[in-house]
Design a protein around this motif. Structure first.
Motif, PDB file in Angstrom:
ATOM      1  N   PRO A 201       0.832  -1.099  -0.060  1.00 20.40           N
ATOM      2  CA  PRO A 201       0.165  -0.036   0.009  1.00 20.40           C
ATOM      3  C   PRO A 201       0.781   1.274  -0.024  1.00 20.40           C
ATOM      4  O   PRO A 201       1.853   1.253   0.466  1.00 20.40           O
ATOM      5  N   GLY A 202       0.638   2.201  -0.850  1.00 21.66           N
ATOM      6  CA  GLY A 202       1.175   3.454  -0.884  1.00 21.66           C
ATOM      7  C   GLY A 202       1.025   4.410   0.269  1.00 21.66           C
ATOM      8  O   GLY A 202       0.000   4.116   1.304  1.00 21.66           O
ATOM      9  N   ALA A 203       1.582   5.527   0.327  1.00 22.65           N
ATOM     10  CA  ALA A 203       1.355   6.339   1.434  1.00 22.65           C
ATOM     11  C   ALA A 203       1.383   7.845   0.570  1.00 22.65           C
ATOM     12  O   ALA A 203       2.112   8.320  -0.136  1.00 22.65           O
ATOM     13  N   GLU A 204       0.589   8.881   1.362  1.00 19.39           N
ATOM     14  CA  GLU A 204       0.829  10.399   0.794  1.00 19.39           C
ATOM     15  C   GLU A 204       0.655  10.998   2.089  1.00 19.39           C
ATOM     16  O   GLU A 204      -0.045  10.863   3.044  1.00 19.39           O
ATOM     17  N   ALA A 205       1.107  12.380   2.192  1.00 19.25           N
ATOM     18  CA  ALA A 205       1.201  13.415   3.158  1.00 19.25           C
ATOM     19  C   ALA A 205       1.344  14.611   2.314  1.00 19.25           C
ATOM     20  O   ALA A 205       2.298  14.949   1.381  1.00 19.25           O
ATOM     21  N   SER A 206       0.979  15.602   3.104  1.00 16.50           N
ATOM     22  CA  SER A 206       1.066  17.110   2.609  1.00 16.50           C
ATOM     23  C   SER A 206       1.753  17.872   3.711  1.00 16.50           C
ATOM     24  O   SER A 206       1.325  17.762   5.038  1.00 16.50           O
TER      25      SER A 206
END
Length: 206
Positions: A201-206
């Motif tokens: 599973p991938g991850a994202e953050a801002s």
């Protein structure tokens, strides 16, 4: 007396090659796969071809085959071994060998069928022209180094290296975020950073 000059004709010997067609990535749970052996030019007589694997515990070296005269391609069955290790995507080199032939190995990409969760920790913000340290975390210590691919949806606001590696036995790695100075007067922008590992599973953050 004088010098006599004559032209010398040099004849080249055509290179006889052994190679493979590109092989699409596959999972270590596949059990079997196939690679296409290419012979250029076709042999004039039956030719025995043997194989080596850079990691026989992952992809077994196929049994030798005899290629008939005039044949330019042969499907080679591969045996894939599964393990229970969290070791990410691996690249294995498969090489074909035969007398009088120049080999070109093919890279086999094997995706892990064990997976962990990755998360990102980013700085609260940044200033154009500056840099900041960010981190990627893995929910379990991997058995081998894990390459994490990084990307930014706004590279003119925040850039990342192409990838970062979490070492075997570790649960995190740091990387540098760069905030380019574009010399424009503009409002605050928010970039989203993504982190991916093949088959995880991938991850994202801002």
């Amino acid at each position: 007396s004088g010098w006599n000059i004559a032209d010398i004709r040099i004849l080249g010997v055509p290179l006889k090659k052994l190679s493979f067609s590109p092989v699409a990535p596959f999972s270590e749970s596949a059990g079997t796969a196939s690679a296409t052996l290419l012979l250029d030019p076709a042999p004039d007589a039956p030719l025995t071809v043997s194989f080596t694997s850079s990691s026989p515990s992952t992809v077994a070296a196929p049994e030798p085959v005899q290629v008939g005269a005039g044949v330019t391609s042969v499907a080679i069955p591969l045996t894939i071994f599964n393990n229970s290790a969290l070791d990410g995507t691996r690249t294995i080199l498969l090489t074909a060998l035969a007398t009088g032939r120049t080999p070109t190995p093919v890279a086999l990409t094997i995706n892990d069928d064990e997976a962990a969760t990755i998360t990102l920790q980013l700085p609260a913000g940044g200033i154009e022209g500056a840099t900041a340290v960010a981190h990627v975390f893995c929910s379990a210590p991997p058995d081998g180094p894990i390459k994490v691919t990084l990307a930014s949806n706004l590279p003119d606001a925040a850039t990342t290296p192409a990838s970062v590696t979490i070492p075997a036995g570790a649960t995190s790695a740091e990387f540098l975020l760069t905030f380019p100075d574009n010399t424009r007067i503009e409002d605050t922008r928010t970039a989203t950073i993504s982190a991916t590992v093949a088959s995880w599973p991938g991850a994202e953050a801002s």
